[in-house]
Design a protein around this motif. Structure first.
Motif, PDB file in Angstrom:
ATOM      1  N   ILE A  36       0.840  -1.198   0.000  1.00 36.98           N
ATOM      2  CA  ILE A  36       0.000   0.000   0.000  1.00 36.98           C
ATOM      3  C   ILE A  36       0.878   1.252   0.000  1.00 36.98           C
ATOM      4  O   ILE A  36       0.621   2.214  -0.734  1.00 36.98           O
ATOM      5  CB  ILE A  36      -0.909   0.002   1.250  1.00 36.98           C
ATOM      6  CG1 ILE A  36      -1.883  -1.185   1.206  1.00 36.98           C
ATOM      7  CG2 ILE A  36      -1.667   1.316   1.386  1.00 36.98           C
ATOM      8  CD1 ILE A  36      -2.614  -1.421   2.533  1.00 36.98           C
ATOM      9  N   ALA A  37       1.935   1.226   0.815  1.00 35.04           N
ATOM     10  CA  ALA A  37       2.812   2.392   0.939  1.00 35.04           C
ATOM     11  C   ALA A  37       3.434   2.783  -0.397  1.00 35.04           C
ATOM     12  O   ALA A  37       3.675   3.963  -0.659  1.00 35.04           O
ATOM     13  CB  ALA A  37       3.907   2.120   1.970  1.00 35.04           C
ATOM     14  N   HIS A  48       1.549   9.324   6.678  1.00 38.93           N
ATOM     15  CA  HIS A  48       0.707   8.144   6.876  1.00 38.93           C
ATOM     16  C   HIS A  48      -0.129   8.259   8.141  1.00 38.93           C
ATOM     17  O   HIS A  48      -1.216   7.743   8.235  1.00 38.93           O
ATOM     18  CB  HIS A  48       1.566   6.888   6.951  1.00 38.93           C
ATOM     19  CG  HIS A  48       2.115   6.469   5.627  1.00 38.93           C
ATOM     20  ND1 HIS A  48       2.112   5.176   5.197  1.00 38.93           N
ATOM     21  CD2 HIS A  48       2.680   7.192   4.622  1.00 38.93           C
ATOM     22  CE1 HIS A  48       2.661   5.109   3.987  1.00 38.93           C
ATOM     23  NE2 HIS A  48       3.015   6.312   3.628  1.00 38.93           N
ATOM     24  N   CYS A  70       4.670   3.645   9.476  1.00 39.34           N
ATOM     25  CA  CYS A  70       3.817   3.776   8.291  1.00 39.34           C
ATOM     26  C   CYS A  70       2.396   3.262   8.510  1.00 39.34           C
ATOM     27  O   CYS A  70       1.649   3.098   7.558  1.00 39.34           O
ATOM     28  CB  CYS A  70       4.430   3.012   7.131  1.00 39.34           C
ATOM     29  SG  CYS A  70       4.384   1.230   7.410  1.00 39.34           S
ATOM     30  N   VAL A  74      -6.737   0.573   7.506  1.00 43.62           N
ATOM     31  CA  VAL A  74      -7.028  -0.094   6.237  1.00 43.62           C
ATOM     32  C   VAL A  74      -8.334  -0.874   6.394  1.00 43.62           C
ATOM     33  O   VAL A  74      -8.433  -1.742   7.263  1.00 43.62           O
ATOM     34  CB  VAL A  74      -5.877  -1.038   5.829  1.00 43.62           C
ATOM     35  CG1 VAL A  74      -6.218  -1.766   4.537  1.00 43.62           C
ATOM     36  CG2 VAL A  74      -4.587  -0.242   5.662  1.00 43.62           C
ATOM     37  N   ARG A  81       0.546  -2.037   8.988  1.00 44.46           N
ATOM     38  CA  ARG A  81       1.830  -1.597   8.420  1.00 44.46           C
ATOM     39  C   ARG A  81       1.703  -1.595   6.891  1.00 44.46           C
ATOM     40  O   ARG A  81       1.734  -2.660   6.259  1.00 44.46           O
ATOM     41  CB  ARG A  81       2.956  -2.527   8.881  1.00 44.46           C
ATOM     42  CG  ARG A  81       3.301  -2.363  10.357  1.00 44.46           C
ATOM     43  CD  ARG A  81       4.273  -3.406  10.829  1.00 44.46           C
ATOM     44  NE  ARG A  81       3.670  -4.729  10.773  1.00 44.46           N
ATOM     45  CZ  ARG A  81       4.347  -5.862  10.981  1.00 44.46           C
ATOM     46  NH1 ARG A  81       5.634  -5.821  11.246  1.00 44.46           N
ATOM     47  NH2 ARG A  81       3.739  -7.021  10.910  1.00 44.46           N
ATOM     48  N   THR A  82       1.560  -0.395   6.349  1.00 40.68           N
ATOM     49  CA  THR A  82       1.264  -0.301   4.918  1.00 40.68           C
ATOM     50  C   THR A  82       2.451  -0.671   4.040  1.00 40.68           C
ATOM     51  O   THR A  82       2.281  -0.970   2.868  1.00 40.68           O
ATOM     52  CB  THR A  82       0.803   1.124   4.555  1.00 40.68           C
ATOM     53  OG1 THR A  82       1.788   2.048   5.033  1.00 40.68           O
ATOM     54  CG2 THR A  82      -0.545   1.439   5.187  1.00 40.68           C
ATOM     55  N   CYS A  83       3.671  -0.681   4.598  1.00 42.25           N
ATOM     56  CA  CYS A  83       4.835  -0.995   3.764  1.00 42.25           C
ATOM     57  C   CYS A  83       4.937  -2.479   3.454  1.00 42.25           C
ATOM     58  O   CYS A  83       5.683  -2.869   2.565  1.00 42.25           O
ATOM     59  CB  CYS A  83       6.129  -0.493   4.408  1.00 42.25           C
ATOM     60  SG  CYS A  83       6.580  -1.364   5.913  1.00 42.25           S
ATOM     61  N   THR A  85       1.883  -4.490   3.556  1.00 37.66           N
ATOM     62  CA  THR A  85       0.539  -5.011   3.300  1.00 37.66           C
ATOM     63  C   THR A  85       0.177  -4.781   1.837  1.00 37.66           C
ATOM     64  O   THR A  85       0.185  -3.646   1.371  1.00 37.66           O
ATOM     65  CB  THR A  85      -0.488  -4.317   4.217  1.00 37.66           C
ATOM     66  OG1 THR A  85      -0.046  -4.450   5.572  1.00 37.66           O
ATOM     67  CG2 THR A  85      -1.870  -4.921   4.065  1.00 37.66           C
ATOM     68  N   LEU A  87      -1.628  -4.173  -1.662  1.00 36.11           N
ATOM     69  CA  LEU A  87      -2.799  -3.415  -2.097  1.00 36.11           C
ATOM     70  C   LEU A  87      -3.801  -4.343  -2.778  1.00 36.11           C
ATOM     71  O   LEU A  87      -3.432  -5.213  -3.560  1.00 36.11           O
ATOM     72  CB  LEU A  87      -2.362  -2.325  -3.079  1.00 36.11           C
ATOM     73  CG  LEU A  87      -3.463  -1.397  -3.599  1.00 36.11           C
ATOM     74  CD1 LEU A  87      -3.936  -0.458  -2.491  1.00 36.11           C
ATOM     75  CD2 LEU A  87      -2.967  -0.587  -4.787  1.00 36.11           C
ATOM     76  N   ILE A  93      -8.275   3.257   2.579  1.00 32.92           N
ATOM     77  CA  ILE A  93      -7.134   3.605   3.425  1.00 32.92           C
ATOM     78  C   ILE A  93      -7.430   4.951   4.075  1.00 32.92           C
ATOM     79  O   ILE A  93      -7.934   5.866   3.412  1.00 32.92           O
ATOM     80  CB  ILE A  93      -5.836   3.770   2.590  1.00 32.92           C
ATOM     81  CG1 ILE A  93      -5.781   2.798   1.422  1.00 32.92           C
ATOM     82  CG2 ILE A  93      -4.611   3.737   3.464  1.00 32.92           C
ATOM     83  CD1 ILE A  93      -5.291   1.448   1.701  1.00 32.92           C
TER      84      ILE A  93
END
Ligand SMILES: Cc1cc2nc3c(=O)[nH]c(=O)nc-3n(C[C@H](O)[C@H](O)[C@H](O)COP(=O)(O)OP(=O)(O)OC[C@H]3O[C@@H](n4cnc5c(N)ncnc54)[C@H](O)[C@@H]3O)c2cc1C
Ligand code: SF4
Ligand code: SF4
Ligand code: FES
Lengths: 106, 535
Positions: A36-37, A48, A70, A74, A81-83, A85, A87, A93
């Motif tokens: 996601i990030a 974030h 981050c 969601v 942790r979007t880094c 996870t 998309l 988000i």
């Protein structure tokens, strides 16, 4: 543009399908399966979350799931942790404010 | 509870290498890694590796990673991803979080190869979005094809800082400065020279005093530091940047070993808290091994050898390998590891200052302070008959002036123009009695991009210089641009007279420029007309 269209060593980055997701209610595009990030970074988004007490901004720091800087909300779940996870099409988000969603005026 | 002969924690170069050796001896092997993809740091490393043939020198890190994965699959290694080892207990039992579930596994031997974590430094504004670790930058650009930022300042001049700076430029970012509090460049001079010639200024004895910006980084302030690393007031400099990248060292992630009850030591030369291990990586607990960065920060080549050694030792421990076979095979690996542990950058030499090379030549201070060789250095390091006006046609010029473990240049030249000799840390020498064909293999094989082909007699008044080029767009024959010096200063017009790429060059393009003959020994990079270098 933040995406590297062609890399001198790696060539073109393999990408999943282009999908739509929602960032604080706004529709955005990213590639399915990428963190996601990364999709947010491609769109130029830096913040974030804001910390609970001091309300300080945080963004990507380690990019490997260790620092928790981050994390975002969601699909209604905070502290993701979007880094690390991936998309998924249609994801919602939200910028995290402390442990809740940041109020956005649209 | 599932049982294995060997459990490996961490699927980086060390862990995978260990698993492969053990599985080949007939052991059932499980590898756990917390990531969605195996390979540890390897897939982020896109430069050609140093070392020698047996260390897979001149092959890019991510390709070595692909080979390791194929070998692991072949050997029947089971790799569990998204699997974080959370605990390790007596009797070699581990607790693994796989997705949301916690599962127990048991083995007769365990190898911990969890690698290292990045160190951090704090300064005013260091938590602002836009301040990132060098590992994060590598992950974003090399795994996910995204630029960490447009304008970046790098803190840290060790190999990670230098390599990642170059990679940032390859990804299309601008690196505005390289900053380090130490008075000299910490990493290989050849890595430094690669970025200096693109025009990146080096600020040694400087540190970041402030990250500027309200919601994210919009600038950075650096200051000079005194001998005690305290910022000197009044020396501030400002840069407009959107990204600050930190590459200030690594620390072994040795918590699991501590938890298991291994004897630990605090060894600054190995990067911090590390387990006490024997020469094969066995800890104070029999059957429990450590390999790779977790038992001492080095680099990927030595991590792979250490991994293989611990894998073989584990196999012998359980009787899958006879003591004699073990000793024979370990002996070869020890020699390979030992050759990497030589020279100025050997782990045992950390913190030492060298004033002379092994050959007795005074080291380049300019390289250590500014990232490039100055003219006086050239006289000491590059002696050739043609510096005395003698005409001799095309010839290699090697600007590799430190004792680093590396020798692909020697193997590249089948004619024998380049000699490193048996000790791979020796400086490469040119045998001027053998004529060079200009094939360019040495340039493409040089991990440090430190070899150039020069022909002072290209045309009356003009010299040709062939240099390695790893940026986009690839220059075209006939194109006009600017020749840059070792420090990235424009020297004047340069015309591209040849562009060569080949499968054996592995993505390195050989660009030949025509410059006035006076620039034969000063022009070392090419900047296209419209773009700044690396953009
Ligand atoms: C930013 C950065 C840049 C680098 N650049 C270079 C370079 O250019 N050239 C070079 O030679 N070396 C470089 N290095 C060093 C090199 O990466 C290491 O020496 C090498 O990768 C060490 O291999 P390893 O197998 O010990 O560790 P790693 O490659 O780090 O692998 C360890 C693996 O274990 C996993 N792990 C850790 N803890 C657990 C746990 N509890 N459960 C499950 N899995 C776990 C990690 O996620 C990782 O995948 C760099 C290191 C970093 C951090
Ligand atoms: S260009 Fe070819 S012949 Fe000349 S030194 Fe290099 S490898 Fe040898
Ligand atoms: S000149 Fe030879 S020893 Fe030096 S970096 Fe290049 S390949 Fe390695
Ligand atoms: S950036 Fe550190 S956990 Fe995501």
């Amino acid at each position: 543009m933040n995406r590297i269209s062609e890399h001198p060593i790696l060539g073109e980055t393999e990408k999943g399908q282009l999908v739509t997701f929602f960032m604080d209610g706004k529709s955005m595009e990213g590639y399915a399966g990428e963190p996601i990030a990364v999709a947010l970074k491609a769109a130029g988004l830096m913040v974030h979350r804001y910390t609970h007490k001091a309300h300080e901004p945080r963004g990507i720091f380690c990019a490997i799931g260790r620092c928790t800087d981050c994390v975002m909300i969601v699909d209604g779940v905070p502290n993701i942790r979007t880094c690390i996870t991936p998309l998924v099409a249609g994801m919602r988000i939200q910028t995290q404010d402390g442990v809740t969603a940041l109020e956005v005026n649209e | 509870m599932k049982r294995y002969d060997l459990i490996v924690v961490g699927a980086g170069p060390a862990g995978l290498s260990a698993a492969i050796e053990a599985a080949r001896c007939g052991m059932s092997v499980a590898v756990f890694d917390e990531n969605t993809k195996p390979g540890g740091q390897l897939f982020k490393q896109i430069h050609k590796f140093f070392g020698s043939k047996e260390h897979q020198a001149k092959i890019r890190g991510y390709k070595i990673g692909e080979t390791l994965l194929a070998e692991a699959a072949d050997a029947g290694v089971e790799v569990f991803l998204n699997a974080t080892v959370a605990g390790i207990y007596l009797d070699k039992e581990v607790l693994v979080q796989i997705g949301a579930a916690m599962e127990h596994f048991k083995a007769d031997t365990i190898i911990i190869a969890t690698g290292a974590a990045e160190n951090m430094v704090t300064f005013d504004g260091w938590t602002l979005p836009g301040v990132i670790g060098a590992g994060a930058a590598q992950t974003m650009m090399n795994l996910y094809g995204i630029k960490p930022g447009q304008r970046v300042l790098m803190l840290g001049s060790g190999n990670v800082g230098l390599v990642v700076s170059f990679q940032l430029m390859q990804a299309g970012c601008e690196v505005v400065a390289l900053v380090d509090a130490a008075p000299k460049v910490g990493g290989y001079g050849v890595h430094a020279a690669k970025i200096a010639r693109c025009g990146v200024p080096f600020y040694l004895s400087h540190t970041i005093t402030k990250a500027e910006g309200s919601d994210c980084v919009s600038g950075v302030e650096i200051s000079q530091v005194d001998e005690d690393f305290a910022p000197i007031p009044g020396t501030q400099k400002h840069f407009d940047v959107d990204t600050i990248c930190l590459a200030v060292g690594l620390s072994p992630m040795s918590q699991l070993l501590k938890m298991a009850g291994c004897n630990m030591v605090d060894d600054p030369r190995r990067g911090g808290q590390v387990p006490q291990v024997d020469e094969n990586g066995e800890t104070s607990i029999p059957g429990l091994f450590a390999a790779g960065d977790v038992s001492g920060i080095e680099e990927a080549s030595s991590a792979m050898i250490q991994g293989r050694m611990s894998g073989l030792a584990a196999a012998a421990y359980l009787g899958f390998l006879s003591e004699q076979d073990k000793d024979n095979r370990l002996a070869d690996l020890e020699i390979a590891l030992d050759s990497l542990h030589q020279g100025m950058f050997a782990p045992g030499n950390k913190g030492k200052t060298f004033t002379k090379t092994d050959e007795g030549i005074a080291v380049s201070q300019s390289l250590l302070k500014k990232g490039y060789l100055d003219d006086a250095d050239l006289e000491r390091f590059i002696h050739r008959s043609d510096q005395t006006d003698e005409k001799s046609g095309i010839h290699p010029v090697i600007e590799c002036t430190q004792n680093i473990p590396c020798n692909p240049c020697q193997d590249a030249c089948t004619r024998g123009c380049i000699k490193v000799g048996k000790t791979i840390t020796a400086l490469p020498r040119i045998d001027a009695t053998i004529s060079c064909t200009g094939c360019g293999m040495c340039i493409a094989s040089c991990s440090g991009q430190a070899i150039f082909l020069v022909d002072e007699d290209y045309a009356p008044g003009y010299a040709s210089i062939t240099l390695p080029y790893e940026f986009l767009p690839r220059p075209q024959k006939g194109e006009l641009g600017t020749a840059l010096s070792r420090s990235g200063q424009p020297l004047g017009h340069a015309e591209i007279i040849d562009v060569r790429s080949a499968k054996t060059f592995d993505q390195t393009t050989l660009v030949t420029i025509k410059v006035p003959v006076e620039q034969a020994m000063t022009a070392r990079f090419y900047q296209p007309e419209t773009n700044a270098a690396g953009q």
